[in-house]
Design an enzyme around this catalytic site. Structure first.
Site, mmCIF file in Angstrom:
data_model
loop_
_atom_site.group_PDB
_atom_site.id
_atom_site.type_symbol
_atom_site.label_atom_id
_atom_site.label_comp_id
_atom_site.label_asym_id
_atom_site.label_seq_id
_atom_site.Cartn_x
_atom_site.Cartn_y
_atom_site.Cartn_z
ATOM 1 C CG ASP A 69 -1.667 -1.165 1.595
ATOM 2 O OD1 ASP A 69 -1.698 -2.126 0.708
ATOM 3 O OD2 ASP A 69 -2.171 -1.210 2.584
ATOM 4 C CD1 TRP B 160 2.458 -7.502 2.685
ATOM 5 C CD2 TRP B 160 2.300 -9.149 4.068
ATOM 6 N NE1 TRP B 160 2.007 -7.119 3.666
ATOM 7 C CE2 TRP B 160 1.702 -8.265 4.886
ATOM 8 C CE3 TRP B 160 2.310 -10.489 5.001
ATOM 9 C CZ2 TRP B 160 1.226 -7.864 6.160
ATOM 10 C CZ3 TRP B 160 1.720 -10.339 6.299
ATOM 11 C CH2 TRP B 160 1.237 -9.183 6.810
ATOM 12 C CD GLN C 74 1.862 -1.050 5.112
ATOM 13 O OE1 GLN C 74 1.439 -2.036 5.588
ATOM 14 N NE2 GLN C 74 2.548 -0.107 5.947
ATOM 15 N NE ARG D 188 -5.934 -4.418 7.728
ATOM 16 C CZ ARG D 188 -6.666 -5.592 8.244
ATOM 17 N NH1 ARG D 188 -6.747 -5.950 9.520
ATOM 18 N NH2 ARG D 188 -7.166 -6.406 7.335
ATOM 19 C CG ASP D 189 -5.415 0.065 6.647
ATOM 20 O OD1 ASP D 189 -4.527 -0.297 7.199
ATOM 21 O OD2 ASP D 189 -6.246 -0.841 6.158
HETATM 22 N N1 DQQ Z 1 -2.232 -3.665 3.922
HETATM 23 C C1 DQQ Z 1 -3.738 -3.956 3.881
HETATM 24 C C2 DQQ Z 1 -3.912 -3.124 4.940
HETATM 25 C C3 DQQ Z 1 -2.672 -3.235 6.119
HETATM 26 C C4 DQQ Z 1 -1.739 -3.437 5.130
HETATM 27 C C5 DQQ Z 1 -4.215 -3.734 2.680
HETATM 28 C C6 DQQ Z 1 -0.617 -4.277 5.582
HETATM 29 O O1 DQQ Z 1 -5.184 -3.041 5.692
HETATM 30 O O2 DQQ Z 1 -2.990 -1.952 7.025
HETATM 31 O O3 DQQ Z 1 -3.806 -4.268 1.392
HETATM 32 O O4 DQQ Z 1 0.476 -4.514 4.863
#
Ligand code: DQQ
Length: 591
Positions: free
Chosen positions: A63, A87, A79, A186-187
């Protein structure tokens, strides 16, 4: 991210039942890659590596996080797995740019160092509080919970914002209470400031199976309280990730600061649906008193009816208000869709879309997305076609430029709409199914016509990717279907090759024209139909380039009616300077 791979693997399994994929011995693929790796230093030879899309020099990216403009520099965080191409070990990578095209890599902005983020620094945003940028992000804490944290620049007078501090007396600033699933909270979005003197931020959460965008309020940006009501909720669509909430003007393409809530405006709530791995958005009104978002009339709690930000292969997008040029800019993560084994061999995975300016269409319903104007700085040689007749069954090659790194703008004109096939309403909710049924032997009425990109020169275009339109008649209305077939895009093993489809929100009976802008950059093809009303991003991994062959670009028309190309302009694109470390550049040119 395992779920992404799982979904792709599943879809791939299904697709091989439908499409015959030529078997390529894996030993051959390995030796193809070996050849490349033997000669590969940095960006020059890896045929999948992009030339003008944002990606780190190596390893995994997902992200986009916390984009901003500060003291003369654009910042993009993302990210990032600093130790591998898959990942995991998620931190915040950090790059800066003066023009949003060329990027310089800096050290990690956030790393997993504290009990409140020891298992990951996940997505978040930047908000300007009293003129200084502040990061809100999700930490995966020592109990494996999603918690929200805050970070401040160590030295706000440093335009590069190289170091960030995460005060342990503040963090975490939000923890999952009893009704919130600690795995799905989150986020935090960019904050906005209300008339009542409180800051707000929106956080995605799963509340016993219900998706909620929770709203938190704070007077000092450090102590936060959850609002009685969520900003918005959905009973039927699963967890919503990466919410983005911002005002859009009804009378101008200019972007707006997130705190604007007066004047001729609407609000947009954008989010990613974990269930479909697509980004959707709703246009509506923000009631600041109750702190709720009310989608416009016609809204149903059924994700199949919501506008999709990009009908291709993107996720977890993030926008910001660029105060320098008064516009809103959006990036989206474009995941790989080759095999995990290939990502390991390449040593990298994941790119960002080219930055897009976004604004609300004059119809007040649809977001328009368009590559930012700075892209023009990359244009090299140009070729052009004008008033070129594409007869039924025609295919015409665009020559004179290299087309694996290109920008193509084409406008198709339809002399008549007579003969459009009738539309069956059952396809309304599933345009990709309709696209899947269109084959080259299907001499439809109007269309398919469009572009073939990244086509192999030899063996009768054995590899090619089609992006095309077909016009249908639905009672007294015409519908424009946009499709992309990846089924013939690659002969490499393990590549996910879906079909994407969407209806383009234009009234074709009025001006009888449809435009397509396509950015081709080795393994990514971004498509913008009808001036950016419908977008479709593709990942494409041609095999022919592994042996040094070049790729071709064609216009085609397989419909039974002739189509006119009013104008086509195609530019070969230069390579941007993306994340190659050079401290000299930073100190001399950027500051
Ligand atoms: N990627 C997700 C998010 C999270 C992140 C979406 C983790 O919800 O915070 O792709 O890498």
């Amino acid at each position: 991210m395992a779920r992404l791979r799982l979904l792709h693997a599943l879809l791939f399994q299904i697709s091989i039942l439908v499409i015959k994929i030529d078997a390529v011995p894996s030993s051959l693929l390995n030796s193809d890659y070996q050849q490349i790796q033997d000669h590969c230093f940095g960006n020059e030879i890896d045929p999948d590596r992009t030339a003008f899309h944002f990606q780190p020099s190596k390893n995994w990216l997902n992200d986009p996080n916390g984009p901003m403009y500060y003291k003369g520099l654009y910042h993009l965080f993302y990210q990032y797995n600093p130790v591998g191409p898959l990942w995991g070990n998620i931190t915040w990578g950090h790059s800066v740019s003066t023009d949003l095209v060329n990027w310089e890599a800096l050290d990690l902005a956030l790393d997993r160092t504290d009990p409140f983020d020891i298992n990951g620094c996940w997505s978040g945003s930047v908000t300007f509080v009293a003129g200084e940028p502040v990061i809100l992000y999700t930490g995966i804490d020592d109990k494996q919970r999603n918690v929200q944290n805050i970070a401040f620049p160590k030295n706000g007078s440093d335009p590069l914002l190289r170091e960030w501090v995460k005060p342990s007396d503040y963090n975490p600033i939000m923890v999952p209470g009893g009704d919130i699933d600690p795995d799905n909270f989150r986020d935090p979005s960019t904050g906005w400031f209300g008339q009542d003197g409180y800051w707000r931020t929106a956080v995605g959460a799963n509340m016993k199976g219900r998706a909620e965008i929770l709203l938190y309020k704070s007077q000092d940006f450090a102590n936060w309280t959850r609002n009685e009501f969520p900003l918005h909720e959905s009973l039927s669509s699963g967890m919503w990730e990466c919410p983005d909430f911002f005002p859009v003007s009804l009378s101008s393409r200019d972007g707006l600061d997130p705190s604007v809530n007066t004047g001729n405006i609407k609000h947009v709530l954008k989010f990613g649906l974990m269930k479909t791995l697509r980004d959707y958005y709703l246009v509506g009104t923000y009631d600041e008193k109750k702190d709720v978002f009310i989608p416009d009339e016609g809204y149903e709690d059924d994700y199949r009816t919501w506008p999709v930000l990009d009908y291709g292969h993107i996720y977890a997008s993030k926008s910001f208000f660029d105060g320098k040029k008064k516009r809103r800019i959006l990036w989206s993560w474009v995941n790989e869709s080759d095999s995990e084994a290939d990502d390991i061999k390449k040593g990298w995975s994941g790119i960002q879309t080219f930055p897009r300016a976004i604004w609300l269409d004059t119809n007040g319903k649809q977001l328009i997305q368009w590559p930012i104007e700075e892209i023009k700085s990359l244009r090299k040689q140009q070729v052009q076609l004008r008033d070129f007749e594409l007869q039924s069954g025609a295919r015409h090659e665009i020559t004179g430029i290299s087309t694996s790194q290109a920008n193509v703008d084409v406008e198709f004109e339809l002399p008549s709409l007579e003969g459009a096939e009738l539309f069956d309403d059952s396809f309304l909710l599933d345009p990709s199914k309709l696209c899947d049924e269109i084959t080259p032997s299907d001499k439809g009425g109007i269309g398919p016509f469009g572009l073939l990109v990244l086509a192999s020169d030899v063996e009768g275009l054995e590899e090619h990717t089609g992006i095309f339109f077909k016009v249908y008649k639905n009672s007294d209305k015409y519908m424009v279907l946009m499709c992309s077939h990846l089924r013939s895009s690659s002969r490499r093993e393990g590549v996910y090759k879906p079909t994407f489809g969407a209806f383009v929100g234009v009234d074709i009976s009025k001006d009888k024209r449809i435009s397509l802008r396509t950015l081709i950059d080795h393994s990514v093809v971004e498509n913008f139909a009808a001036g950016g009303r419908t977008c479709m991003t593709l990942r494409v991994y041609p095999k022919h380039v592994l042996t040094g062959q070049t790729s071709g670009l064609y216009v085609f028309n397989l419909g039974s009616l002739d189509v006119n190309i009013k104008e086509l302009n195609a530019w070969e694109m230069a390579r941007a300077r993306v994340n190659i470390r050079n401290d000299e550049f930073i100190s001399k040119d950027s500051v």
